[in-house]
Design an enzyme around this catalytic site. Sequence first.
Site, PDB file in Angstrom:
ATOM      1  N   LYS A 176       3.812 -15.199   3.859  1.00 45.31           N
ATOM      2  CA  LYS A 176       3.903 -16.054   2.667  1.00 45.31           C
ATOM      3  C   LYS A 176       5.383 -16.359   2.449  1.00 45.31           C
ATOM      4  O   LYS A 176       5.953 -16.112   1.367  1.00 45.31           O
ATOM      5  CB  LYS A 176       3.278 -15.347   1.458  1.00 45.31           C
ATOM      6  CG  LYS A 176       3.022 -16.259   0.275  1.00 45.31           C
ATOM      7  CD  LYS A 176       1.994 -17.353   0.553  1.00 45.31           C
ATOM      8  CE  LYS A 176       1.731 -18.180  -0.708  1.00 45.31           C
ATOM      9  NZ  LYS A 176       0.895 -19.372  -0.438  1.00 45.31           N
TER      10      LYS A 176
ATOM     11  N   TYR B 229       0.804  -1.209   0.000  1.00 51.82           N
ATOM     12  CA  TYR B 229       0.000   0.000   0.000  1.00 51.82           C
ATOM     13  C   TYR B 229       0.845   1.270   0.000  1.00 51.82           C
ATOM     14  O   TYR B 229       0.370   2.338  -0.374  1.00 51.82           O
ATOM     15  CB  TYR B 229      -0.938   0.019   1.207  1.00 51.82           C
ATOM     16  CG  TYR B 229      -2.005  -1.056   1.199  1.00 51.82           C
ATOM     17  CD1 TYR B 229      -2.183  -1.899   0.109  1.00 51.82           C
ATOM     18  CD2 TYR B 229      -2.847  -1.226   2.282  1.00 51.82           C
ATOM     19  CE1 TYR B 229      -3.151  -2.886   0.100  1.00 51.82           C
ATOM     20  CE2 TYR B 229      -3.836  -2.209   2.290  1.00 51.82           C
ATOM     21  CZ  TYR B 229      -3.978  -3.034   1.196  1.00 51.82           C
ATOM     22  OH  TYR B 229      -4.948  -4.004   1.200  1.00 51.82           O
TER      23      TYR B 229
ATOM     24  N   ASP C 243      -2.587 -18.221   3.243  1.00 47.92           N
ATOM     25  CA  ASP C 243      -3.697 -18.975   2.667  1.00 47.92           C
ATOM     26  C   ASP C 243      -4.241 -19.981   3.674  1.00 47.92           C
ATOM     27  O   ASP C 243      -5.459 -20.189   3.772  1.00 47.92           O
ATOM     28  CB  ASP C 243      -3.304 -19.653   1.352  1.00 47.92           C
ATOM     29  CG  ASP C 243      -1.907 -20.244   1.369  1.00 47.92           C
ATOM     30  OD1 ASP C 243      -1.181 -20.074   2.373  1.00 47.92           O
ATOM     31  OD2 ASP C 243      -1.519 -20.881   0.372  1.00 47.92           O
TER      32      ASP C 243
ATOM     33  N   ASP D 188      -5.268  -6.534   6.215  1.00 49.38           N
ATOM     34  CA  ASP D 188      -6.472  -5.901   5.684  1.00 49.38           C
ATOM     35  C   ASP D 188      -7.500  -6.962   5.309  1.00 49.38           C
ATOM     36  O   ASP D 188      -8.687  -6.878   5.670  1.00 49.38           O
ATOM     37  CB  ASP D 188      -6.085  -5.059   4.460  1.00 49.38           C
ATOM     38  CG  ASP D 188      -7.207  -4.162   3.967  1.00 49.38           C
ATOM     39  OD1 ASP D 188      -8.265  -4.099   4.615  1.00 49.38           O
ATOM     40  OD2 ASP D 188      -7.015  -3.517   2.926  1.00 49.38           O
TER      41      ASP D 188
ATOM     42  N   ASP E  25     -11.057  -8.434   7.753  1.00 52.14           N
ATOM     43  CA  ASP E  25     -12.426  -8.409   7.230  1.00 52.14           C
ATOM     44  C   ASP E  25     -13.056  -9.798   7.315  1.00 52.14           C
ATOM     45  O   ASP E  25     -14.247  -9.934   7.623  1.00 52.14           O
ATOM     46  CB  ASP E  25     -12.433  -7.924   5.776  1.00 52.14           C
ATOM     47  CG  ASP E  25     -12.366  -6.412   5.676  1.00 52.14           C
ATOM     48  OD1 ASP E  25     -12.316  -5.746   6.732  1.00 52.14           O
ATOM     49  OD2 ASP E  25     -12.348  -5.882   4.550  1.00 52.14           O
TER      50      ASP E  25
END
Length: 361
Positions: free
Chosen positions: A195, A146, A227, A251, A255
């Site tokens: 990851k 970001y 994942d 992020d 959610d």
Amino acid sequence: MAYNITLIPGDGIGPEIVAEAVKVLDKVADKFNHSFLFTKILMGGCSIDEYGVPLTDEAIEIAKNSDAVLLGAVGGNVGNSRWYDVAPNLRPEAGLLKIRKELQLFANLRPAYLYKELQKACPLKEEIIGDGFDMVIVRELTGGLYFGERETKKVNGVETAIDTLSYNENEIRRIAIKAFEIAMKRRKKVTLVDKANVLDSSRLWRKVVAEVSKEYSEVELVYMLVDNCAMQLVMNPAQFDVILTENMFGDILSDEASMITGSIGMLSSASLGKSKLGLYEPSHGSAPDIAGQNKANPIATILSAAMLLRYSLNLTKEADAIEEAVAKVLSEGYRTVDIADSDCEKIVGTKEMGSLIADRI
């Protein structure tokens, strides 16, 4: 004692839910003999309409000189809004990225807790929910994709977009320390989500977090690929205590975690730095489709206000009072439409929910 709180109502349902949080904070002030001085600033689409930019320098200065900042939501419908037919740095969400950077807020805390009363609203099966879950996602907030360099250009005649993900060891170390400190006050378990089987940045995260963990011998450190974590959140959420992760992963995962609490309207958040000044906001968006209809769930914003009292103002009893009032209202069967099941007979609107919580403080 008097405290200065900057309010950013923002766009969509933002003004409605912030108004209810202020209602609750006013009740806290009356009961505990405090004075909260509120100053409103514009950010997001409303600031673009007024000033042509999502956040002005003057607004940033007001926020910097306050004790805490309470935000509603910013933005609109990406595919159907005049705010998005502009350069990325002029879109509503750019204001949010800018204020986080200017206030040096590098740690985002998002608690995800399942109230017993909302188990029917949870999309998971009862055997998965068990006795419920209680976790905090600690998300790095000022690095990663970001905030990396980005560009779109022609490469050998083909239009190509490039986004850069970078972290340095200092950025990782400071957020890791926050996560371990939080874990020490909870169940003493940190799950680092990355990851590392693919990304160099994730391998650096593992190296630095392992070094930090040596200073917290009581805390168990677990590594998990992102994942797998996304899967585990819906298979066995109770296994998590503190989840530590980078910006984009945090992020997305927060959610997902919000939805298994029954509704994204239940998830509060705090963005913190080295000082006491913090930015507090619900984890949901601006929901322009229900704006002005008295349908929005204000609980996440009200719980964010409780976090504001706890982390920025050191008012623990007052924060507890808000959280207990929320639990009491839910135990009495009151629901906004997003957390109501088919048998609910006490569905209330935004304003009514705010008043009910304020009345029980």
